[in-house]
Design an enzyme around this catalytic site. Structure first.
Site, PDB file in Angstrom:
ATOM      1  N   ASP A  38     -29.157   6.203 -13.540  1.00 10.62           N
ATOM      2  CA  ASP A  38     -30.341   5.337 -13.492  1.00 10.62           C
ATOM      3  C   ASP A  38     -29.952   3.883 -13.286  1.00 10.62           C
ATOM      4  OD1 ASP A  38     -31.948   7.463 -13.849  1.00 10.62           O
ATOM      5  OD2 ASP A  38     -32.358   7.107 -15.986  1.00 10.62           O
ATOM      6  N   LYS A 116     -31.340  36.818   2.585  1.00 11.21           N
ATOM      7  CA  LYS A 116     -32.495  36.404   3.380  1.00 11.21           C
ATOM      8  C   LYS A 116     -33.466  35.725   2.411  1.00 11.21           C
ATOM      9  CE  LYS A 116     -35.615  37.991   6.982  1.00 11.21           C
ATOM     10  NZ  LYS A 116     -36.863  37.436   6.518  1.00 11.21           N
ATOM     11  N   LYS A 309     -33.589  44.707   5.147  1.00 12.72           N
ATOM     12  CA  LYS A 309     -34.616  44.421   4.136  1.00 12.72           C
ATOM     13  C   LYS A 309     -34.492  45.391   2.978  1.00 12.72           C
ATOM     14  CE  LYS A 309     -38.546  42.762   5.502  1.00 12.72           C
ATOM     15  NZ  LYS A 309     -39.356  41.574   5.220  1.00 12.72           N
TER      16      LYS A 309
HETATM   17  S1  IVH Z   1     -30.893  33.123  10.576  1.00  8.44           S
HETATM   18  C1  IVH Z   1     -31.175  32.354  14.952  1.00  8.44           C
HETATM   19  N1  IVH Z   1     -30.485  33.368   8.010  1.00  8.44           N
HETATM   20  O1  IVH Z   1     -36.007  34.852   8.248  1.00  8.44           O
HETATM   21  C2  IVH Z   1     -31.030  32.826  13.556  1.00  8.44           C
HETATM   22  N2  IVH Z   1     -32.715  33.392   8.805  1.00  8.44           N
HETATM   23  O2  IVH Z   1     -37.364  36.927   9.700  1.00  8.44           O
HETATM   24  C3  IVH Z   1     -32.305  32.994  12.874  1.00  8.44           C
HETATM   25  N3  IVH Z   1     -34.395  33.586   7.028  1.00  8.44           N
HETATM   26  O3  IVH Z   1     -37.665  32.704  10.347  1.00  8.44           O
HETATM   27  C4  IVH Z   1     -32.344  32.755  11.453  1.00  8.44           C
HETATM   28  N4  IVH Z   1     -32.986  33.651   5.339  1.00  8.44           N
HETATM   29  O4  IVH Z   1     -36.516  31.607   8.448  1.00  8.44           O
HETATM   30  C5  IVH Z   1     -31.395  33.309   8.995  1.00  8.44           C
HETATM   31  N5  IVH Z   1     -29.986  33.551   5.745  1.00  8.44           N
HETATM   32  C6  IVH Z   1     -30.880  33.488   6.724  1.00  8.44           C
HETATM   33  C7  IVH Z   1     -32.263  33.547   6.482  1.00  8.44           C
HETATM   34  C8  IVH Z   1     -33.149  33.514   7.556  1.00  8.44           C
HETATM   35  C9  IVH Z   1     -34.261  33.664   5.701  1.00  8.44           C
HETATM   36  C10 IVH Z   1     -35.699  33.601   7.707  1.00  8.44           C
HETATM   37  C11 IVH Z   1     -35.783  32.692   8.884  1.00  8.44           C
HETATM   38  C12 IVH Z   1     -36.543  33.413   9.960  1.00  8.44           C
HETATM   39  C13 IVH Z   1     -36.921  34.670   9.308  1.00  8.44           C
HETATM   40  C14 IVH Z   1     -36.857  35.800  10.273  1.00  8.44           C
END
Ligand code: IVH
Length: 667
Positions: A38, A116, A309
């Site tokens: 701070d 993910k 998934k």
């Molecule tokens: S890679 C070109 N890595 O999942 C590569 N995406 O279903 C594209 N997402 O819209 C993305 N975790 O926002 C990547 N570890 C991860 C991710 C990830 C979540 C999301 C991403 C994308 C969506 C696709």
């Protein structure tokens, strides 16, 4: 110091502060105390105040500041933000590996693996290491410019540790704990709950007023960045993003061949409950960037990555019955009684069905097979009916027309989702109200738990909170398993509760929309229950921080005969119904005051002095504030006050002001 020296000092402070932010927020390893931090921060604010032309957008002092927008600007992404191809089985994952190996003509491929994230995808662009723009993914091609809002997220660096041009992609997420807290607050304020952390993240980023976003504890995780010179693998890219200032999924996971990937996926499946945030799978990426290029992409997804998934944390079971519960305000909540089922480590027997509309939406019948779901610490919910398993014996559920506890009419106002029992004297409501009165945050009557209260009500020994105070030992020892000593403990606790502060009593009364915070605002403004109960709507809504809805429910509450009777009983028993004695004149009556910087008086003392003199210490600066007292090294509140044209005085002037007003009052 000449200007060059000042600039040098400012640069040094910013660097230091950024480094400590990084240690604290990204690495979770702070090296200095909050107080020392701070102090550094205030030094910077002070210098920037003296030399406003040296303030830059990337300064750590400049996170919040933007004014509310009317709407978001649309942004066209230069490189579309692609989606991911998804699989749900080991077999399909092997299929992906086969295709990759074939195109690359390799026997074994190295994969970079991370979770993910289940949040809101974002693209952040930096010029020479300075954050320029933040936009949502939108439909991948068109997103929204949410720069102002994401600047308030502490894990998004405003300036990178490397002066490069880069676009970083990642996900804004809402940690579980914060999510549960936010929903609790929203229930208290009668605002709709967020269905899940992802919706909460999206809802918080897409706020037109950045101040709202800044109040939500959001986090950002990076998973992609435009490749930089010398970086040849996904692993090195992510390691680099971490180094220049981002949170990334750790430990970095580089695996050889699909078998190792599958093993990792299976291991993580059981650990994901323990993560601080929600994930909906695992992303597997070809590690070598040159290989990624070779594999290319479709218009929808890259061919070098795939998402596996997980099945959501769901289980199937039977709804044995649907039972409605009656809450303190009469709210009728249908609850599914389930055949007990194991779900993510616990046995689930009940799931909330929220309200009548939800049952209709699900098409749920009693004896249906259903899928129940649990996320983090959130209460289990029924998510769907397994219609294929119906035998024809299932029974439709109808919301009762009469309260199952007292038989009174149930009323559901138009445009409202919640139906309520209309009988104030309904035993279920009575019990819940008394329980609330006795809870720790209210009158804190030890030993008066639900079991005791239930018996007292059922034996007609009490019917409201006021009756608690006329209980005697004879009454109590009539109850099951209540020995002399326990009864005495309860009586002692009841006696002790008479001394509780006024705000606790107000909270304990259970006035609709009056939580702890509002109760303390009311106790500050009204000297005793007499004044509070006679207050007009406008007088209440005039209080800073209280709106019309609350004012209406307070007035309504005190109009009810039943409530008046309770208050009479409490008064007779000698329960404290007065705000703490505030002797002497009130020179600050009705004034809203913000303190900033180091106050010599000590902040706590200054705040209680303000209260004593009738004023309201507030924490944030707005036009409604009467004045700001700036101590030494004031913070960003000072800047804000200046911007809004709110009067600013220093500590000495403040004390003089109080004295002069005092004089007037005394004359
Ligand atoms: S890679 C070109 N890595 O999942 C590569 N995406 O279903 C594209 N997402 O819209 C993305 N975790 O926002 C990547 N570890 C991860 C991710 C990830 C979540 C999301 C991403 C994308 C969506 C696709």
């Amino acid at each position: 110091m000449d200007k060059i020296q000042v600039k040098h000092k400012i640069d040094k402070l910013r660097k230091e502060i950024n480094q400590h932010n990084y240690l604290y927020y990204v690495l979770d390893k702070p090296e200095i105390s909050d107080a020392t931090y701070d102090k550094l921060f205030r030094q910077l604010v002070d210098l920037e105040k003296q030399f406003p032309d040296l303030i830059t957008e990337d300064s750590p002092t400049q996170r919040v500041g933007g004014e509310p927008l009317k709407e978001f600007k649309t942004i066209i992404h230069k490189n579309p933000l692609l989606s991911l191809d998804k699989v749900t089985s080991e077999n399909d994952l092997r299929g992906f590996d086969e295709r990759v190996k074939k195109v690359l003509n390799k026997n074994v491929v190295h994969y970079f693996v991370e979770v993910k994230f289940d949040g809101l995808a974002m693209a952040l662009s930096y010029k020479k290491g300075i954050l320029e723009k933040g936009s949502t993914r939108g439909d991948g091609v068109r997103g929204e410019d949410v720069t102002q809002n994401i600047r308030t997220i502490k894990t998004i660096p405003l300036r990178l540790n490397d002066p490069i041009d880069i676009e970083v992609r990642g996900e804004v997420i809402f940690p579980y704990k914060e999510f549960v807290k936010l929903n609790e607050e929203r229930i208290e304020n009668e605002e709709p709950k967020f269905a899940n952390p992802r919706n909460a993240a999206a809802g918080s980023v897409r706020q037109l007023d950045p101040k709202t976003t800044s109040k939500r504890t959001l986090e950002f995780f990076a998973y992609y960045g435009t490749p930089q010179k010398g970086i040849e693998t996904q692993y090195d890219l992510i390691k680099y993003l971490h180094k220049i200032g981002y949170k990334v999924y750790l430990p970095l996971m580089l695996l050889k061949g699909i078998d190792e990937v599958i093993k990792y996926i299976n291991e993580l499946e059981y650990k994901r409950e323990k993560l601080k945030y929600e994930i909906d799978g695992i992303v597997v990426k070809v590690n070598d960037l040159a290989d990624q290029k070779k594999l290319g992409a479709t218009t929808h997804h890259p061919r070098w990555a795939i998402a596996y998934k997980y099945q959501p944390m769901q289980a199937e079971t039977i709804v044995e019955d649907i039972v409605v519960q009656v809450g303190r305000t009469g709210a009728i909540t249908p609850v599914a009684h389930l055949k007990p089922v194991h779900l993510a480590g616990v046995v689930v027997k009940r799931a909330t069905l929220h309200n009548e509309d939800e049952i209709k939406r699900l098409g749920l019948r009693i004896k249906d097979y259903v899928k129940v779901q649990r996320a983090g610490e959130v209460i289990p919910e029924v998510v769907s009916v397994v219609e294929g398993k119906r035998s024809g014996q299932e029974k439709e559920f109808h919301m009762p027309k009469k309260c199952p506890i007292c038989g009174s009419e149930i009323y559901r106002p138009e445009n409202e989702a919640i139906a309520r029992c209309t009988n104030f004297a309904c035993p279920a409501q009575v019990k819940e109200r008394i329980r609330h009165f006795c809870t720790r945050g209210a009158m804190d009557i030890e030993h008066m738990g639900p079991a005791v209260i239930d018996q007292l009500v059922e034996n007609k020994l009490i019917k409201d909170a006021g009756d608690i105070y006329s209980l005697n030992k004879e009454d109590l020892t009539k109850l099951e398993r209540m020995a002399d000593k326990s009864a005495q403990n309860i009586l002692n606790a009841i006696e002790k509760s008479k001394e509780r502060d006024f705000d606790r009593l107000i909270f304990g009364l259970g006035i609709r929309n009056v939580g702890k915070h509002i109760a303390s605002l009311l106790a500050e403004q009204f000297a005793d229950i007499e004044k509070l109960s006679q207050a007009k709507e406008e007088e209440i809504s005039d209080i800073y921080g209280i709106g019309e809805t609350v004012a209406k429910s307070v007035v309504h509450f005190f109009k009810q005969k039943g409530n008046q009777v309770i208050i009479e009983k409490l008064a007779k028993a000698g329960v404290n119904m007065k705000a703490k004695a505030q002797k002497g004149p009130k020179p600050l009556a009705g004034k809203h005051i913000v303190l900033t910087g180091t106050i010599e008086y000590s902040r706590d003392e200054a705040e209680s002095l303000i209260r004593k003199l009738g004023g309201h210490p507030s924490s944030s600066v707005s036009k409604q504030i009467d004045f700001v007292v700036a101590g030494s090294e004031p913070g960003s509140k000072y800047e804000k006050a200046k911007k809004l044209g709110v009067k600013i005085i220093n500590e000495k002037e403040f004390l003089e002001y109080i004295q002069s007003q005092n004089m007037e009052a005394m004359l």
